[in-house]
Enzyme design. Sequence first.
Site, PDB file in Angstrom:
ATOM      1  N   ASN A  23     -10.047  -3.310   1.927  1.00 40.78           N
ATOM      2  CA  ASN A  23      -9.722  -3.241   0.503  1.00 40.78           C
ATOM      3  C   ASN A  23     -10.987  -2.967  -0.301  1.00 40.78           C
ATOM      4  OD1 ASN A  23      -6.916  -3.736   0.606  1.00 40.78           O
ATOM      5  ND2 ASN A  23      -7.224  -5.951   0.664  1.00 40.78           N
ATOM      6  N   HIS A  75       0.834  -1.221   0.000  1.00 39.48           N
ATOM      7  CA  HIS A  75       0.000   0.000   0.000  1.00 39.48           C
ATOM      8  C   HIS A  75       0.865   1.266   0.000  1.00 39.48           C
ATOM      9  CE1 HIS A  75      -3.762  -2.253   0.697  1.00 39.48           C
ATOM     10  NE2 HIS A  75      -3.017  -3.023   1.455  1.00 39.48           N
ATOM     11  N   TYR A 105       0.405  -4.591  11.696  1.00 40.54           N
ATOM     12  CA  TYR A 105       0.222  -3.211  11.255  1.00 40.54           C
ATOM     13  C   TYR A 105       0.850  -2.214  12.222  1.00 40.54           C
ATOM     14  CZ  TYR A 105      -2.504  -3.815   7.035  1.00 40.54           C
ATOM     15  OH  TYR A 105      -2.882  -4.111   5.756  1.00 40.54           O
TER      16      TYR A 105
END
Length: 496
Positions: free
Chosen positions: A127, A54, A341
Amino acid sequence: MQQTRLTTASGIPVADNQNSLTAGPRGPLLLQDFHLIEKLQHFNRERIPERVVHAKGSGAFGSFTVTHDITRYTRAKLFDAVGKTTDVFLRFSTVGGERGSADTERDPRGFAVRFYTEDGNWDLAGNNTPMFFIKDPIKFPDFVHTQKRDPRTNLKSADMMWDFWSHAPESLHQVTMLFSDRGTPDGYRHMDGFGSHTFSLVNAAGERVWVKWHFKTRQGIRNLSAQEAVRLAGTDPDYAQRDLYDAIRAGDYPRWDVFLQVMTDAERQAWEQRTGWNAFDLTKVWPHKDFPRIPVGVLELNRNPDNYHADVEQAAFSPANVVPGLGYSPDKMLQGRLFAYHDAQLYRVGTNHQNLPVNRPRCPFHNQQRDGAMAVSNGGAAPNYAVVQANGTDARGFGHGDDGWALEGAAGRYDARGTEDDYTQAGNLFRLLPADEQDRLTTNLANALSAVTVPATIERQLAHFTRADPRYGAEVARKLHVQRGGAPVSVVKGAA
C-alpha cells in the site's frame, strides 16, 4: 489505413457486421446467425467479478535497476549485481471503492509490484501506507464489510465504519494516516509505496534478516486538499488514471527509489523487549532512527498497457509469490494473505489465471497442473504427475519459500487486546505532523465523525484520540462540537 478483416473468434471471416440474419427484411432473427450469437454471448460475459478490495486501479510496465549491493542479505538473483535490471508491472488502486468509484476518495492506495525475475515472479503487494488497520486476518472480512455498503440501505455508513474502528483501537495508527493529508494523494505518481508487512531475506549462507520495503517517490509527495479531492471526484473521477497514463505517454516516466529496513533476529528481540512492540505487527512501523533505510535500487514505469482489461484488470497478485532468497515472516496478516490472494484470483479470473500474459513468468516454468477453464497449452504431451524422488525436499531452501524459522509457543487463540500498545505510534504520528497538517487532520476527522448517529461510538473514538495525545482528542472533540452544533461530546478516558 488498411483495414484488418473482421473474423469470428474462430477465425472465420464475417460476412456482415452491420445487419443480422433475418427471415425477411422485418425479421424475426435466425438462430443460425452465429456471428450475432457469438457477439452477444461474449458481450454478456465481458465483466469478470471485480476485486472485493482494490477494485478501481491503474497500472503500467517498467523496470527495476539495482543501484546498491545487498547480496550480504539475500541470494535472490535479481539483486546479484549492481546495474542489473528486471522487468516489472505495477498496479495502483484505491481500496474500498467499486470499479466506478472516484480516484480521489479518502482511502489507502494499493501499490502492488510484480518483478518478472529469472527465478519466477515476485509479487510485493503493498500500500501507500507503512501500516494497516488490523493485525489479525480473521477481522478482515468484517473490516471490509464496514467500508462497503450497508446491506439494508445499500449506502456507505459512517456508523458501520466508526463502530468498527472505535472497537478496534489497533486501527488508530492507520486511521490517523488516512485522515491526514496523505489520505488523498495527488494521483499515483506523487505518493510513496510500502511492502507494509515484515518480510525476510535469506543469503547464500542461509542467514535470515527481517525486512520492510519502501518505495520513495522521486516526483515528491503531493496531496489534494479535502475540497479539491471532492471537486475532482465530481469533475474527473478517473483523475489518477489519466495523470499516470498521460505522464508515461509524454515520456515523463515516474520513478521511485527503493529502500530496505533490515532487522536481525537478535535486534528484533532486543527492540521488542525495549519498546513492547511486536516487529511482526502490521499496525506498527519500525522507526527510521532504530532501523535506517538502506538504498537498493530504482523503479521506473515507462510503458502503458496496450489493453487495460488484459494487463490491469486481469493482473493477479499474491504475496505468496516469492523467489529463492526472499521469504515470509510470522506476521499474521501476511500469513492470511498468503492464502487469500491466490484463492481470490482462482475465483475472480480462473484456475489458469497464471497463464495469462501479465501473470505468466518470463522464465522457463514447468508443473503438473492440468485442465480447467482456459487451459491453453495444458502441458502438451508432458506427464501430469511428478516422479517421487528419494531425496525429497531441498534442505537448503533454494526452491520456493525459504529455509524456515523457529516457532515458539503452544497452538491456541491469543487475544492481546488491552495488553498491547495501540496508542504510542499513533500519537507519535500526530506529533510528527506540522501544525497546519494537524489542523487539517482533526478537521477531517470531525467532519467524518459528524455523520455518526450513535453517541457511544463517538465517545469511544474520541477516547482513543485522547490516549494517543490529549491535544489530538481535544481538537477533534472541539471541532466535532462545532460540526454537530450541539453540546460538547464528553470524552471517556481509557474507554475501549
